[in-house]
Design a protein around this motif. Structure first.
Motif: not given
Length: 181
Positions: A43-45, A47-49, A51-52, A111, A114, A118, A122
């Motif tokens: 999911s997009y979340t 990918a964000g998690r 990445g963080l 950078t 991430f 991500a 994504l």
């Protein structure tokens, strides 16, 4: 102007490569179950998690390692110059410059980490039925990076590509075995 660009590129090679490889490997490890279909879909979340997480671990590891190396050089130079106080150079403007350059390297690595973590995830979120493509994309990206590094550093590009690609496959297998997601 070109001399400054070359120097900046030389200083940024390590943090960029480290960040990109770290991000790709984090994505392959942490989301392997989702990528091969044995876990929840990407999911997009996620990918964000991921990445963080990659950004955070890169920030801590890169700053500590880079700054420690720069300070060690200053302490060694102090000793070689027979300065009376141990590490005298590290407490001067050179020490502050070392911290600033370490901070710059950290931002670059964060950078790249991430983005490396991500972006493939994504793509997996955008193609939910084809999330296994993310594994292939990440492994091919690692192999391409390996080939570029091999060429850049007068090594065997095929060997570099094979080693980094094999590393991506191995890390994916470890991620599936650990089943984190």
């Amino acid at each position: 102007m070109t001399r400054r660009l070359r120097e900046a590129a030389a200083r940024s090679t390590r943090p960029l490569v480290l960040g990109l490889v770290d991000g790709l490997l984090n994505a392959l490890t942490l989301a392997a179950g989702s990528l091969v279909g044995s876990g929840p879909p990407v999911s997009y979340t996620l990918a964000g998690r991921v990445g963080l997480v990659a950004l955070t671990t890169a920030a801590f590891a890169v700053f500590v390692a880079d700054y420690a190396e720069r300070r060690a050089h200053l302490v060694r130079a102090s000793r070689q110059l027979n300065l009376t106080r141990r590490g005298h150079l590290a407490t001067t403007r050179l020490g502050r410059l070392a911290a600033a350059r370490s901070a710059t390297a950290t931002v670059l690595a964060c950078t790249a980490s991430f983005v490396g973590a991500a972006l493939p995830l994504l793509a997996g979120a955008a193609l939910p039925g084809l999330s296994w493509v993310v594994v292939a994309l990440a492994v091919v990206t690692l192999a391409a990076l390996g080939a570029a590094l091999g060429h850049l550093f007068a090594g065997n590009p095929v060997r570099w590509a094979a080693v980094l690609g094999a590393g991506g496959i191995a890390v994916t297998w470890i991620g599936v075995w650990l089943h984190i997601t």
